[in-house]
Enzyme design. Structure first.
Site: not given
Ligand code: SAJ
Length: 497
Positions: A205, A259
């Site tokens: 995780k 997360c």
């Molecule tokens: N972000 C970027 N660039 C990107 C992708 C995301 O700047 O290319 C930023 C987003 O804007 C945001 C942050 O990162 O601020 C996180 O967003 P996210 O969509 O990457 O992830 P979360 O936090 O919504 O969800 C994550 C997911 N983990 C992964 O994809 C590895 C989800 O599957 C998990 O269940 C969740 O964390 C969790 O609960 O841990």
């Protein structure tokens, strides 16, 4: 199936959907939350968190007669711990709720029971923290009852689908415990159920979210380098990603949510001397809001006395969650530097940053503004109409921190469009630009999520031209009074000790 009844401790963002899904799949579920307000809301047929389809699912669960809610744990065949594991100011995990949940379960444990921890936790929490507390019951984990760790991995906005379809990792304190976990989750999981040991499952995780954080950090560093060398990072990433073994993520104003911006610290805390890269990636991402503010300040020739429309406050597109949101931090820093900051967040309309003012529409934010900064790429916002913006704004500076605005259109409307990661301001008046790539480039195209709305949209109809409207435009979020209290991972409450 040897598990007919289930007690779920913590009815937040993970616990409530999970409890409801087990209930609609035939288990007798008692959902426990120590927050009386949450229990009351659920008993009244409402829900306290916002997630597509969740209201219907919870109602179906209650309708089936298989779901009850309570403030205290009760005996059951299996127990699920889905409570929050927030981070303390010194970046260590706060396991108070996990410990309290284990203590709440211990008096009810019977031989043959199964206990599963789902809350994201530092490595060895299951064996070093949870097992000893449960052993106070006089029963031995792994011998008298099963104990496992199974991480939640669902994406906000898609929880109900991912809960069922995603692969599920179940790590037991011994093989029998992992197999017991598989038996429980097979009640509804259609993805593969993979067995391992508890500490590996905890690591998995943390590795997933850390990997993503590090990848975003390198994208953010590439953006800074691109600005320095007069390169357009969006084009460069798109080209690099055509390599069959490269998949750089998107730069942006920072990493938020509860997360990815938190979990890497659990590894740093556990082994500070072995986590240089992970710590540094966190610091790079945490510095992004400051970089964004500095760039806007340079574009405006100073911030004091300027009026700035800040569009979007959520931590990412199409959610109402503001926790750890870099957009909030950007707005706060702009206000602290003396700008008048108007924020507009359609999914949490009354929320704003310290020193800023929430306004009810994009139009109200732009009216008389010197600059607009796009902080979140909510669905449809790429299609904002620059001609309408030009009519109401005083200034002509636009800063796109998500790389989604069509550059030619904004240039043709007379705007000086600054793009995060693009070498120099792109002046695309009449199809010409002052730097950073070919004149007629349409703008960035790194497809990291589906259905980016790019069609022209009316300013006062942000959803125009897009496939789906922003969440609950103009409606307060459920859990209204505390928009940032929506847990982004297990649970809203903590079980009683
Ligand atoms: N972000 C970027 N660039 C990107 C992708 C995301 O700047 O290319 C930023 C987003 O804007 C945001 C942050 O990162 O601020 C996180 O967003 P996210 O969509 O990457 O992830 P979360 O936090 O919504 O969800 C994550 C997911 N983990 C992964 O994809 C590895 C989800 O599957 C998990 O269940 C969740 O964390 C969790 O609960 O841990």
């Amino acid at each position: 199936m040897r598990f007919h009844s289930l007690c779920v401790l913590g009815l937040g963002y993970i616990g409530l959907p999970t409890a409801s899904t087990f209930a609609t799949n035939g288990l007798q579920v008692i959902g426990v939350d120590v927050n009386r307000r949450i229990v009351d809301i659920l008993r009244n047929g409402e829900i306290h968190i916002q997630e597509p389809g969740l209201r219907d699912l919870v109602q179906a669960a209650f309708g089936s007669g298989n779901l009850r809610v309570a403030e205290q744990a009760e005996p059951a065949d299996a127990f699920l711990i889905t409570v929050p594991t927030p981070i303390l100011l010194d970046k260590r995990a706060d396991l108070t709720a996990v410990r309290a949940a284990a203590r709440a379960i211990a008096p009810h444990l019977r031989p043959g029971n199964l206990v599963v921890l789902e809350s994201t936790s530092p490595p060895r929490t299951t064996v070093d923290v949870v097992a000893p507390i449960l052993a106070e019951s006089g029963l031995e984990p792994g011998r008298d009852f099963s104990l496992a760790y199974s991480p939640e991995r669902v994406l906000p906005g898609q929880i109900l689908r991912e809960l069922v379809e995603n692969a599920r990792v179940v790590g037991g304190v011994n093989r029998a415990s992992a197999e017991a976990g598989r038996e429980l989750y097979s009640a509804f999981v259609r993805g593969e159920i993979v067995l391992t040991d508890a500490t590996t499952a905890e690591m998995v995780k943390l590795m997933e979210n850390t990997y993503r954080d590090v990848n975003i950090a390198v994208a953010n560093e590439f953006a800074a380098l691109a600005e320095r060398f007069g390169v357009d990072v969006w084009e460069a990433i798109e080209l690099a990603n055509r390599h069959p073994r490269v998949a750089v993520l998107r730069p942006g104003p920072g990493v938020g949510g509860h997360c990815i911006s938190v979990d890497p610290w659990f590894l740093v805390e556990s082994a500070p001397e072995q986590t240089d890269l992970i710590r540094q990636a966190r610091l790079v991402n945490d510095r992004q809001p400051g970089r964004v503010v500095a760039r806007l300040e340079a574009a405006l020739g100073g911030l004091r006395g300027k009026t700035i429309a800040a569009l979007g406050l959520a931590y990412k597109a199409d959610v109402d969650d503001l926790r750890e949101s870099p957009a909030l931090e950007v707005a706060r820093q702009l206000a602290a530097a003396g700008a008048t900051v108007r924020t507009y967040e359609p999914n949490a309309p009354t929320a704003t940053a310290a020193g800023a003012q929430a306004v009810p529409s994009i139009e109200a934010a732009l009216d008389g503004a010197d600059a607009m900064i796009l902080l979140v790429d909510h669905r449809g916002w790429a299609g904002l109409d620059p001609a309408r913006a030009a009519r109401v704004m005083r200034g002509r500076v636009v800063f796109d921190t998500r790389g989604v605005l069509p550059r030619a259109a904004w240039g043709q409307a007379g705007f000086r469009l600054h793009v995060l990661g693009a070498g120099s301001p792109l002046l695309l008046q009449g199809g010409e630009q002052s730097g950073g790539g070919s004149p007629n480039r349409r703008g960035p195209s790194i497809p990291s999520r589906e259905n980016r709305g790019t069609a022209a949209a009316e300013l006062d109809d942000e959803a125009g031209g897009s496939e789906r409207p922003p969440l609950r435009e103009g409606t307060p979020p459920e859990g209204e009074d505390e928009p940032s209290a929506r847990p982004h991972r297990p649970a809203a409450g903590t079980p009683d000790a």
